[in-house]
Design an enzyme around this catalytic site. Structure first.
Site, PDB file in Angstrom:
ATOM      1  N   CYS A   2      48.207 100.635  62.469  1.00  0.00           N
ATOM      2  CA  CYS A   2      48.478 101.755  63.370  1.00  0.00           C
ATOM      3  C   CYS A   2      47.193 102.165  64.068  1.00  0.00           C
ATOM      4  O   CYS A   2      46.158 102.337  63.451  1.00  0.00           O
ATOM      5  CB  CYS A   2      49.073 102.979  62.700  1.00  0.00           C
ATOM      6  SG  CYS A   2      50.682 102.677  61.982  1.00  0.00           S
ATOM      7  N   ARG A  27      45.721  96.779  66.025  1.00  0.00           N
ATOM      8  CA  ARG A  27      45.970  97.431  64.737  1.00  0.00           C
ATOM      9  C   ARG A  27      47.459  97.493  64.392  1.00  0.00           C
ATOM     10  O   ARG A  27      47.828  97.854  63.271  1.00  0.00           O
ATOM     11  CB  ARG A  27      45.403  98.844  64.750  1.00  0.00           C
ATOM     12  CG  ARG A  27      43.914  98.904  64.980  1.00  0.00           C
ATOM     13  CD  ARG A  27      43.435 100.322  64.952  1.00  0.00           C
ATOM     14  NE  ARG A  27      43.539 100.872  63.619  1.00  0.00           N
ATOM     15  CZ  ARG A  27      42.568 100.875  62.723  1.00  0.00           C
ATOM     16  NH1 ARG A  27      41.394 100.358  63.023  1.00  0.00           N
ATOM     17  NH2 ARG A  27      42.748 101.393  61.540  1.00  0.00           N
ATOM     18  N   TRP A  76      52.288  99.934  63.273  1.00  0.00           N
ATOM     19  CA  TRP A  76      52.639  98.835  62.360  1.00  0.00           C
ATOM     20  C   TRP A  76      53.600  99.457  61.364  1.00  0.00           C
ATOM     21  O   TRP A  76      53.222 100.319  60.573  1.00  0.00           O
ATOM     22  CB  TRP A  76      51.391  98.304  61.666  1.00  0.00           C
ATOM     23  CG  TRP A  76      51.635  97.055  60.872  1.00  0.00           C
ATOM     24  CD1 TRP A  76      51.639  95.773  61.335  1.00  0.00           C
ATOM     25  CD2 TRP A  76      51.888  96.975  59.463  1.00  0.00           C
ATOM     26  NE1 TRP A  76      51.898  94.897  60.307  1.00  0.00           N
ATOM     27  CE2 TRP A  76      52.058  95.608  59.146  1.00  0.00           C
ATOM     28  CE3 TRP A  76      52.009  97.910  58.445  1.00  0.00           C
ATOM     29  CZ2 TRP A  76      52.320  95.159  57.869  1.00  0.00           C
ATOM     30  CZ3 TRP A  76      52.278  97.467  57.156  1.00  0.00           C
ATOM     31  CH2 TRP A  76      52.431  96.101  56.873  1.00  0.00           C
ATOM     32  N   ASN A 102      48.989 107.506  60.718  1.00  0.00           N
ATOM     33  CA  ASN A 102      48.695 106.192  60.162  1.00  0.00           C
ATOM     34  C   ASN A 102      48.614 106.364  58.656  1.00  0.00           C
ATOM     35  O   ASN A 102      47.900 107.250  58.190  1.00  0.00           O
ATOM     36  CB  ASN A 102      47.351 105.695  60.711  1.00  0.00           C
ATOM     37  CG  ASN A 102      46.868 104.433  60.024  1.00  0.00           C
ATOM     38  OD1 ASN A 102      47.658 103.700  59.428  1.00  0.00           O
ATOM     39  ND2 ASN A 102      45.576 104.181  60.096  1.00  0.00           N
ATOM     40  N   GLY A 103      49.334 105.541  57.898  1.00  0.00           N
ATOM     41  CA  GLY A 103      49.290 105.647  56.443  1.00  0.00           C
ATOM     42  C   GLY A 103      50.685 105.799  55.879  1.00  0.00           C
ATOM     43  O   GLY A 103      51.675 105.511  56.564  1.00  0.00           O
ATOM     44  N   GLU A 495      41.088  78.745  53.718  1.00  0.00           N
ATOM     45  CA  GLU A 495      40.964  79.514  54.955  1.00  0.00           C
ATOM     46  C   GLU A 495      41.635  78.773  56.122  1.00  0.00           C
ATOM     47  O   GLU A 495      42.316  79.388  56.950  1.00  0.00           O
ATOM     48  CB  GLU A 495      39.471  79.764  55.250  1.00  0.00           C
ATOM     49  CG  GLU A 495      39.153  80.424  56.575  1.00  0.00           C
ATOM     50  CD  GLU A 495      39.736  81.833  56.734  1.00  0.00           C
ATOM     51  OE1 GLU A 495      40.281  82.384  55.772  1.00  0.00           O
ATOM     52  OE2 GLU A 495      39.656  82.363  57.862  1.00  0.00           O
ATOM     53  N   LYS A 499      44.658  80.433  58.308  1.00  0.00           N
ATOM     54  CA  LYS A 499      44.596  80.585  59.760  1.00  0.00           C
ATOM     55  C   LYS A 499      45.840  79.968  60.412  1.00  0.00           C
ATOM     56  O   LYS A 499      46.420  80.532  61.335  1.00  0.00           O
ATOM     57  CB  LYS A 499      43.340  79.897  60.330  1.00  0.00           C
ATOM     58  CG  LYS A 499      42.071  80.695  60.173  1.00  0.00           C
ATOM     59  CD  LYS A 499      42.011  81.866  61.122  1.00  0.00           C
ATOM     60  CE  LYS A 499      41.142  82.997  60.635  1.00  0.00           C
ATOM     61  NZ  LYS A 499      41.477  83.678  59.400  1.00  0.00           N
ATOM     62  N   GLU A 502      49.087  82.075  59.698  1.00  0.00           N
ATOM     63  CA  GLU A 502      49.215  83.373  60.370  1.00  0.00           C
ATOM     64  C   GLU A 502      49.316  83.240  61.886  1.00  0.00           C
ATOM     65  O   GLU A 502      49.936  84.076  62.528  1.00  0.00           O
ATOM     66  CB  GLU A 502      48.085  84.324  59.976  1.00  0.00           C
ATOM     67  CG  GLU A 502      46.720  83.939  60.457  1.00  0.00           C
ATOM     68  CD  GLU A 502      45.651  84.945  60.024  1.00  0.00           C
ATOM     69  OE1 GLU A 502      45.933  86.134  59.947  1.00  0.00           O
ATOM     70  OE2 GLU A 502      44.517  84.495  59.775  1.00  0.00           O
ATOM     71  N   HIS A 518      47.930  66.824  40.153  1.00  0.00           N
ATOM     72  CA  HIS A 518      48.661  67.598  39.144  1.00  0.00           C
ATOM     73  C   HIS A 518      49.943  68.210  39.707  1.00  0.00           C
ATOM     74  O   HIS A 518      50.487  69.134  39.126  1.00  0.00           O
ATOM     75  CB  HIS A 518      47.753  68.681  38.566  1.00  0.00           C
ATOM     76  CG  HIS A 518      46.536  68.120  37.899  1.00  0.00           C
ATOM     77  ND1 HIS A 518      46.596  67.414  36.719  1.00  0.00           N
ATOM     78  CD2 HIS A 518      45.239  68.105  38.286  1.00  0.00           C
ATOM     79  CE1 HIS A 518      45.375  67.015  36.395  1.00  0.00           C
ATOM     80  NE2 HIS A 518      44.534  67.411  37.330  1.00  0.00           N
ATOM     81  N   LYS A 621      45.591  94.271  62.263  1.00  0.00           N
ATOM     82  CA  LYS A 621      44.196  93.932  61.988  1.00  0.00           C
ATOM     83  C   LYS A 621      43.666  94.605  60.740  1.00  0.00           C
ATOM     84  O   LYS A 621      42.981  94.006  59.944  1.00  0.00           O
ATOM     85  CB  LYS A 621      43.366  94.348  63.204  1.00  0.00           C
ATOM     86  CG  LYS A 621      41.890  94.038  63.087  1.00  0.00           C
ATOM     87  CD  LYS A 621      41.633  92.580  63.327  1.00  0.00           C
ATOM     88  CE  LYS A 621      40.195  92.192  63.110  1.00  0.00           C
ATOM     89  NZ  LYS A 621      40.098  90.769  62.752  1.00  0.00           N
TER      90      LYS A 621
HETATM   91  C1  F6R Z   1      43.097  86.765  58.256  1.00  0.00           C
HETATM   92  C2  F6R Z   1      42.615  88.132  58.191  1.00  0.00           C
HETATM   93  C3  F6R Z   1      42.973  88.953  56.995  1.00  0.00           C
HETATM   94  C4  F6R Z   1      41.804  89.871  56.617  1.00  0.00           C
HETATM   95  C5  F6R Z   1      42.197  90.781  55.458  1.00  0.00           C
HETATM   96  C6  F6R Z   1      41.046  91.667  55.029  1.00  0.00           C
HETATM   97  O1  F6R Z   1      42.654  86.131  59.419  1.00  0.00           O
HETATM   98  O2  F6R Z   1      41.961  88.595  59.082  1.00  0.00           O
HETATM   99  O3  F6R Z   1      43.341  88.152  55.909  1.00  0.00           O
HETATM  100  O4  F6R Z   1      40.709  89.091  56.264  1.00  0.00           O
HETATM  101  O5  F6R Z   1      43.278  91.583  55.835  1.00  0.00           O
HETATM  102  O6  F6R Z   1      40.578  92.440  56.092  1.00  0.00           O
HETATM  103  P1  F6R Z   1      39.180  93.176  56.044  1.00  0.00           P
HETATM  104  O7  F6R Z   1      38.113  92.132  56.048  1.00  0.00           O
HETATM  105  O8  F6R Z   1      39.139  94.046  57.241  1.00  0.00           O
HETATM  106  O9  F6R Z   1      39.156  93.956  54.753  1.00  0.00           O
END
Ligand code: F6R
Length: 626
Positions: A2, A27, A76, A102-103, A495, A499, A502, A518, A621
């Site tokens: 949010c 966000r 969000w 937000n929350g 990772e 990527k 998502e 395994h 985000k």
């Molecule tokens: C994936 C991504 C998320 C963040 C996670 C933690 O590309 O960006 O997995 O890494 O939500 O976010 P932060 O680093 O802001 O605590």
């Protein structure tokens, strides 16, 4: 999670609020809405499900009256689906109060029942709406006076449980917006227009007002802030005791938060990685080549007393922690455990005064990580934050902080945030080794020199990405892509898979290459793409040779092998359908270069499939709910 914007000043508020929302849309993008207080003494509002563009269409068809006070929200969804009716702002029953949030208000059900018992009819399924009704009632109960609106907000906050940033405007308040925060982010911007008229902004983060001012004020936990055209900025705690917000100047400008000619923020942020790494290393070497981490406000004695380290983070930041384990244990010989924050918090980990908990968070607002940090502090552990967002909650509540100077990261998928987190972890590991006398200054200096070669190496990788993009286009129809790695390349494989999931919504999994036999090897079918991140041939105990065998094993079962290997590593050639070359890099530092092609690959596959690379579905985000 949010985005929140508030404005009081001489400018046309709607324009300022919408511009802020555009910068905060990363966000959350389930819905967007605005409310302004107009001179006739009424509120006017508009809201729409979907991205901000949908709201802008509504506003183009039915413009709001001019105003100089406004609030705006990009959502969000948590309570209540992503519909028009659940979009913020939420209005009180009489339409005199508008609230954005937000929350999560955890006790909203009881409060809602109380409101309904008083005859209030709810018009949404959200937890937020209860705050609008409570605020209107609290305001009506208070005597007129300059502090009435802020006091009403304090009354409401004392009744709420959970996490919230609330921002509100009232039809009877021509000069004032009030806001409050508990466990969710809120910053204040203080600026003036060209003719010297003061103006005030509220935002979930500074991006909300960076086009107008770089002067920010950091709010503490459980505080109410009032921005008023004539009285300026007033901050109190929830009981009304005055509080002094901390002033700081944002060290980047609006241009840094623009796409700068790239199709996607993510592409721009990938391209910025060499600079981001260089900035993260800047100024951290003393005149004798020793590391100087002044921001780490832990004494040498405290650092010497550490006998165990936990690294706690979420998602991509957790992967940075997994990489950190290899480096920190190797350099310091201190045992390191790495755990996702949402699990760490609830399993009663063994912590004491001599435990260092390193929390990693790009945004500094991730609720799971924040709760883990609070738990660690309750157990008397020392907490060091590695964080990108200045002034955010996680560094503020930690004992020590090391900032990654990556600049604003707007794309939801973390890229430069990740690489700079890895680099910051290296710095912490080397610093600990230096302070504890495990490494001599010249050894540390040699390793820091290796770190300083990383921006150049990442730039080299970026110059050779056209074949990777071409490969991405050819993989866009895949149903499943597997990622393998071993040693430090294992977290890189995780990772790479994250990527891809998502961004491209393709089933992807990362495995430790040695684990394949395994079970997971059963997934390999004719043509299954398998990306293998090969550790350096100089890695410990022939792990390189073992990975080469793993490539052969999957290829023998029909896999299409995509191999990321160092320049000059010819052992992989016979078994690779595609080779992506990266420069020779010391083993422990290699993740910084091997991650880059995986970022580019995921971005290209998602783009080819026609998806929004910067704002993938269902994500946001900054994840400010548990
Ligand atoms: C994936 C991504 C998320 C963040 C996670 C933690 O590309 O960006 O997995 O890494 O939500 O976010 P932060 O680093 O802001 O605590």
């Amino acid at each position: 999670m949010c985005g929140i914007v508030g404005y009081v000043g001489p400018q046309e508020a709607l324009g300022v609020v919408l511009e802020g929302l555009r910068r905060l849309e990363y966000r959350g993008y389930d819905s967007a809405g605005v409310a302004v207080r107009v001179d006739s003494g009424e509120l006017a509002s508009a809201k729409k499900a979907g991205k901000l563009a949908n709201l802008e269409k509504v506003l183009a068809d039915e413009p709001l009256p001019p105003s100089t006070i406004g609030i705006g929200h990009t959502r969000w969804a948590t309570h209540g689906g992503p519909t028009d009716r659940n979009a913020h702002p939420h209005l009180s029953a009489d339409g005199r109060v508008a609230v954005i949030h937000n929350g999560i208000i955890e006790n909203f059900a009881g409060l809602r029942a109380q409101c309904e018992a008083r005859g209030v009819e709810f018009s949404s399924d959200t937890d937020t709406e209860v705050a609008a009704h409570l605020l209107a009632a609290a305001y009506d109960d208070l005597p007129a006076g300059p502090d009435r609106f802020a006091e009403a907000m304090r009354v409401v906050c004392r009744a709420l449980e959970g996490a919230f940033t609330l921002v509100a405007t009232h039809a009877d308040e021509p000069d004032t917006v009030v806001a409050a925060r508990r466990n969710s982010p809120l910053v204040v911007g203080v600026g003036e227009t060209a003719d010297g008229t003061p103006e005030y902004f509220l935002g979930s983060d500074v991006a909300a007002f960076i086009a107008h001012t770089r002067e920010a004020r950091e709010l503490g936990q459980d505080q109410v802030v009032e921005i008023d055209r004539t009285r300026g900025l007033t901050v109190t705690d929830f009981s009304g005791a005055p509080a002094e917000p901390k002033a700081y100047t944002v060290d980047w400008d609006a241009a840094a938060a623009e796409k700068g000619g790239y199709d996607w923020f993510m592409l721009k942020e990938i391209a910025e990685q060499p600079q981001a790494i260089a900035d993260t290393l800047l100024g951290r070497l003393g005149e004798h080549g020793e590391l100087v981490l002044d921001e780490v406000r832990l004494s040498d004695q405290e650092l010497r007393d550490i006998d165990k380290i936990f690294v706690v983070a979420c998602g991509t930041a957790y992967h940075a922690g997994l990489i950190a384990k290899y480096a920190i244990e190797h350099w310091t010989r201190i045992p390191v455990e790495v755990e996702v924050a949402s699990e760490f918090r609830y399993r009663d980990p063994v912590l004491d005064r001599s435990t260092l908990v390193i929390v990693i968070s790009q945004s500094g607002e991730t609720m799971d990580t924040l709760m883990a940090l609070r738990h660690a502090k309750e157990q008397k552990a020392r907490v060091l934050a590695i964080c990108n967002a200045n002034g955010s909650t996680i560094p503020r509540e930690s004992d020590a902080v090391l900032y990654t100077h990556a600049g604003p990261e707007v794309a939801v998928a973390s890229t430069k945030g990740f690489l700079t987190q890895i680099v910051a972890c290296y710095l912490v590991g080397l610093f600990l080794a230096q302070v504890r006398g495990i490494k001599y200054e010249d050894e540390v200096a040699a390793m820091v020199a290796d770190l300083q070669s990383l921006p150049g190496k990442v730039a080299e990788v970026l110059e050779q990405m056209e074949p990777v993009r071409e490969l991405g286009r050819s993989l866009a129809g895949a149903d499943t892509i597997l990622f393998l790695g071993r040693h430090v390349a294992y977290p890189v494989a995780l990772e790479g898979a994250l990527k891809l999931k998502e961004l491209a919504y393709i089933h992807a999994e990362g495995f430790a290459a040695g684990e394949l036999k395994h079970g997971p090897i059963a997934l390999i079918d004719q043509g299954t793409p398998v990306v293998v991140v090969v550790p350096s041939p100089r890695a410990r105990e022939s792990v390189h040779g073992k990975v080469v065998s793993n490539i052969q094993e999957v290829r023998a079962r029909g896999a299409r092998t995509i191999v990321i290997a160092e320049e000059g590593d010819d052992d992989v050639v016979p078994y690779a359908d595609h080779i992506i070359r990266v420069p020779r890099t010391p083993t422990l530092l290699a993740p910084v270069v091997t991650t880059v092609p995986l970022q580019v690959l995921a971005c290209e596959i998602a783009d080819t499939r026609g998806y929004d690379v910067d704002q993938p579905r269902n994500l946001a985000k900054s994840v400010t709910v548990e």
